[in-house]
Design a protein around this motif. Sequence first.
Motif, short mmCIF file in Angstrom:
data_model
loop_
_atom_site.label_atom_id
_atom_site.label_comp_id
_atom_site.label_asym_id
_atom_site.label_seq_id
_atom_site.Cartn_x
_atom_site.Cartn_y
_atom_site.Cartn_z
N ILE A 82 0.83 -1.20 0.00
CA ILE A 82 0.00 0.00 0.00
C ILE A 82 0.87 1.27 0.00
O ILE A 82 0.37 2.37 -0.20
N PHE A 83 2.19 1.08 0.19
CA PHE A 83 3.11 2.21 0.14
C PHE A 83 3.99 2.17 -1.11
O PHE A 83 4.90 2.98 -1.25
N ALA A 84 3.75 1.22 -2.00
CA ALA A 84 4.58 1.06 -3.19
C ALA A 84 4.53 2.31 -4.06
O ALA A 84 3.45 2.76 -4.46
N LYS A 85 5.70 2.85 -4.37
CA LYS A 85 5.77 4.11 -5.10
C LYS A 85 6.67 4.01 -6.33
O LYS A 85 6.31 4.47 -7.40
N THR A 86 7.83 3.41 -6.18
CA THR A 86 8.77 3.29 -7.28
C THR A 86 8.50 2.04 -8.10
O THR A 86 7.72 1.17 -7.69
N ASN A 87 9.16 1.92 -9.25
CA ASN A 87 8.99 0.73 -10.09
C ASN A 87 9.40 -0.53 -9.34
O ASN A 87 8.76 -1.58 -9.46
N ALA A 88 10.48 -0.43 -8.57
CA ALA A 88 10.97 -1.59 -7.82
C ALA A 88 9.94 -2.03 -6.78
O ALA A 88 9.66 -3.23 -6.62
#
Length: 555
Positions: A104-110
């Motif tokens: 739910i905090f995923a922001k970057t491509n990685a």
Amino acid sequence: MSSDNSSWNRFARLKVSSKDVNKRLRKIEKGSLRHAHKFVTSRLDRLSNVRRRVSVWIILVLVMIGASAVQWHISRNSFTTMAYTSGGSYSEGVLGPLENLNPIFAKTNAEKSAAKLLFSSLYRYDSTGNIKADMADSVSVNDKETEYIVKLKKGLKWSDGQDLTADDVIFTLKLLANPEVGAEISGWKSIKFEKVSDDSVKFILPSSYSPFVHALTFPIIPKHILKDVKPSNLREHDFNKSPISSGPFAFRLLQNVTSDGSKKVLYLQSNSNYYGSTPKLERFQLYAYPTQDDIAKSLRTREITGTPELIYNDQSAEVKSMYAAEAHSLNNGVYALFNNNSQFLRSKAVRQALSLSVDTSKLRQSLSLSTEELSGPTLNKFLGKSSNSSSYDVKKAKSLLDTEGWKSVNNVRQKGNDKLKLNVVVLKNSNYEKVARYLAQVWYDELNIESDIKVVDPNDATQNILQTVLQPRNFDVLVYELSLGGDPDVYAYWHSSQATNNGLNFSNYNNAIADDALESGRSKISAKQRADRYAKFTAISASGRSSDCFVSAEV
């Protein structure tokens, strides 16, 4: 003693003649010569014939062996099929940073890649961009399309063996709707939800919203691990570094490769508790790099097996000889967005002139990746027909500028003492930058309009593209990629209510008739009615030329 003397005496009395010995030797020599002539010399003339026959036989045998090998190879290809087998490992390179494994905090491509590998959702997109059930078994909708009841598949489990139930879904939704959490997934404040049973959840919408099922692609996180954590402290919890998962892979290890943490490796293993059966791959390594150059270098050294971050045609001959490329449609559109509130682009005539001066087909052909035509705000496939290509008319473009008072003086467009100079912002990407340079060159060569190009790196925290560019709309033209998804609804990008600091209407587009078409399109049940509304919106936006797509969806 006497016996030995007797033998010696007999040997001594022997009389040996040298003449007799020589005579016998000559006799033996003559016999040997006759034997050699008879069995060797006299047969030398036959040796070449024998050699030819032996050679012919050897050649025939080799031909037969070769023919048998070819026949075996052809037969094998006809009656065998290549099939996947279990086991093995795959290493993929992605752009970091990789700081948080909570989806739910995923922001970057990685971080987004890690989330897809580790966590499941109620629904997901398949390889063709169409939505399909993930952990959802079925969904029922009331007549007004304001209530959705989603039933979960049976036997769902977390990677630690605990049951995954409706409680986990409700727990996740509460976190997404809580502003204290600061989740990257938004839009859940106005939607109510409740538990129907251990395997069913009801969603209650304030009004009909046809593409709602696309909102059910949010990742679900475990209540039994995080239920006692304060929402404001969730970002700092150990779960974010060592999560329990529900997707095809389970967490093993997160390794810092460099001292500053700019390069990391996420080690995953197949999740034996995954509902969709155990993955074929036994291990998956996700390498997070700070730059695309680092990814290209790792390809050359074979540190990774593949990457989605680089354009194949832009790579060196060495890399191309080592790898093959496979293309998939992203259902995304790359646009040159005109800021309707900027000093120069408030004028409809200027926006039209900029659009008319660009040959979009030629632009797409200049790129190093294959693209499909996209000449409107919605993917062509959703309209049931191809959208009309944006027109190309340099003469008309010049006339519009002249009529608007922007005269060409010494190859510069001026109105009084004001020069028409555009602020073009582009995200750091080889193809996006190529698009920006192409547009700037065309606008100068054809229209005598100057441009300043600013490249912003979205992965550089110090540049903070959200606060410095997107929220304040600090640009005249923005080269940007919009995720159009598997549904024609583009309300978020073009409705006037979204032309705010926190909205995604980056063009500040405002048209009452277009607003009505967008609102009507997302509330209609019939696919045909929806297509009609979006076709109307596309026609309105095209006639206004408020913003145009210069590069199509990637394939």
